[in-house]
Design a protein around this motif. Sequence first.
Motif, mmCIF file in Angstrom:
data_model
loop_
_atom_site.group_PDB
_atom_site.id
_atom_site.type_symbol
_atom_site.label_atom_id
_atom_site.label_comp_id
_atom_site.label_asym_id
_atom_site.label_seq_id
_atom_site.Cartn_x
_atom_site.Cartn_y
_atom_site.Cartn_z
ATOM 1 N N GLU A 42 -0.632 -7.863 0.162
ATOM 2 C CA GLU A 42 -0.993 -6.460 -0.232
ATOM 3 C C GLU A 42 -2.384 -6.407 -0.975
ATOM 4 O OE1 GLU A 42 2.024 -3.748 -0.954
ATOM 5 O OE2 GLU A 42 3.242 -4.247 0.849
ATOM 6 N N ALA A 45 -5.329 -7.718 0.420
ATOM 7 C CA ALA A 45 -5.969 -6.647 1.343
ATOM 8 C C ALA A 45 -6.539 -5.402 0.598
ATOM 9 C CB ALA A 45 -5.032 -5.963 2.343
ATOM 10 N N ARG A 48 -9.916 -6.943 -0.683
ATOM 11 C CA ARG A 48 -10.901 -6.868 0.456
ATOM 12 C C ARG A 48 -11.241 -5.692 0.864
ATOM 13 N NH1 ARG A 48 -15.203 -9.554 2.685
ATOM 14 N NH2 ARG A 48 -14.896 -9.797 5.020
ATOM 15 N N HIS A 85 -1.944 0.870 2.214
ATOM 16 C CA HIS A 85 -3.311 1.274 1.544
ATOM 17 C C HIS A 85 -3.814 2.608 2.268
ATOM 18 C CE1 HIS A 85 -3.176 -2.988 0.714
ATOM 19 N NE2 HIS A 85 -2.733 -3.274 1.993
ATOM 20 N N THR A 98 -0.117 -3.581 6.055
ATOM 21 C CA THR A 98 -0.516 -4.849 5.639
ATOM 22 C C THR A 98 0.600 -5.936 6.031
ATOM 23 O OG1 THR A 98 -2.299 -4.713 4.028
ATOM 24 C CG2 THR A 98 -1.063 -6.822 4.327
ATOM 25 N N ASN A 100 1.662 -10.290 5.782
ATOM 26 C CA ASN A 100 1.361 -11.464 5.317
ATOM 27 C C ASN A 100 2.032 -12.556 6.253
ATOM 28 O OD1 ASN A 100 -0.010 -13.410 3.983
ATOM 29 N ND2 ASN A 100 1.184 -13.212 2.118
ATOM 30 N N LEU A 155 -3.154 -4.811 9.383
ATOM 31 C CA LEU A 155 -3.980 -6.068 8.497
ATOM 32 C C LEU A 155 -3.080 -7.282 8.563
ATOM 33 C CD1 LEU A 155 -5.877 -4.269 5.686
ATOM 34 C CD2 LEU A 155 -6.779 -4.712 7.906
ATOM 35 N N VAL A 157 -3.077 -10.671 7.175
ATOM 36 C CA VAL A 157 -3.975 -11.215 6.077
ATOM 37 C C VAL A 157 -3.657 -12.637 5.621
ATOM 38 C CG1 VAL A 157 -3.783 -8.795 4.882
ATOM 39 C CG2 VAL A 157 -2.401 -10.498 4.159
ATOM 40 N N LEU A 174 -8.442 -10.141 8.027
ATOM 41 C CA LEU A 174 -9.507 -9.486 7.035
ATOM 42 C C LEU A 174 -11.080 -9.700 7.308
ATOM 43 C CD1 LEU A 174 -7.642 -10.527 3.424
ATOM 44 C CD2 LEU A 174 -7.599 -8.022 4.997
ATOM 45 N N LEU A 177 -12.092 -6.776 9.420
ATOM 46 C CA LEU A 177 -12.190 -5.293 8.589
ATOM 47 C C LEU A 177 -13.576 -4.905 8.656
ATOM 48 C CD1 LEU A 177 -10.344 -3.106 7.205
ATOM 49 C CD2 LEU A 177 -10.704 -4.384 5.220
#
Length: 232
Positions: A42, A45, A48, A85, A98, A100, A155, A157, A174, A177
């Motif tokens: 997070e 992200a 970014r 986000h 997000t 991972n 996302l 990431v 990412l 994006l």
Amino acid sequence: MFFEILLGVGAWQLLTRKKRPSFQWLRQKPKDRSAALGAAGEAKAQARLRETLIALCSADYHLFEGPIIIEHAPGTDFPSAEIDHLAVTPFGIFVFETKNWSGHISPSSAQGFLTRTDRDGSAQDRRSPLEQNRTKVAFFRSRLPTLWPVAGAGLLVSDDAHLSPALHSDLLSLGDLPHWLRARRDSFSGLPAIDVRKAATAIAPLLQTTRAAMDAHLARVSGNSYVADKER
């Protein structure tokens, strides 16, 4: 000579002990490791997102800082949801979930899920970020003016995540994006720009951003293994 050998062995043990890598993270509980990986993803992200929004919007954007909790289903057993986000731009309001995750990420035969395949070939279905985002996007659409379009994306990431071309276009690395946000900007072209400050002010009362709100949400989620599993 005997004492010299002992001293040499002792020195070697001290040297190798200093160089021995720490595997403290392996001794963490799986739940703690998962939370740490999620938090790292997070943060990556969010950074970014901010970089991309500055490039596209200069200072005319608002990126909310977490934790962000919304009460999207009051009166139910699980009334709250966590948002990773939330961005406000002149061309739309965007909700991002997000993950991972590492490995090969591909569509699943199960509705609302993705399949994550490890290097050893083992596969596991996990709930899609788009499915997790669905009620959150609907929440904002139902409470904000229709002239302010709301969209969501997932996302993925991790540098070790490999996204299948068959995935929905709203599932992004990412690196994807900037292009995704540019496409949203271009599709909004010709419409009156959103007043970012006005929109952010309207959204703020819908959010719970205290640590207490996050703790209460996590307590509700962790108390139900099915919900917790779906939220991974």
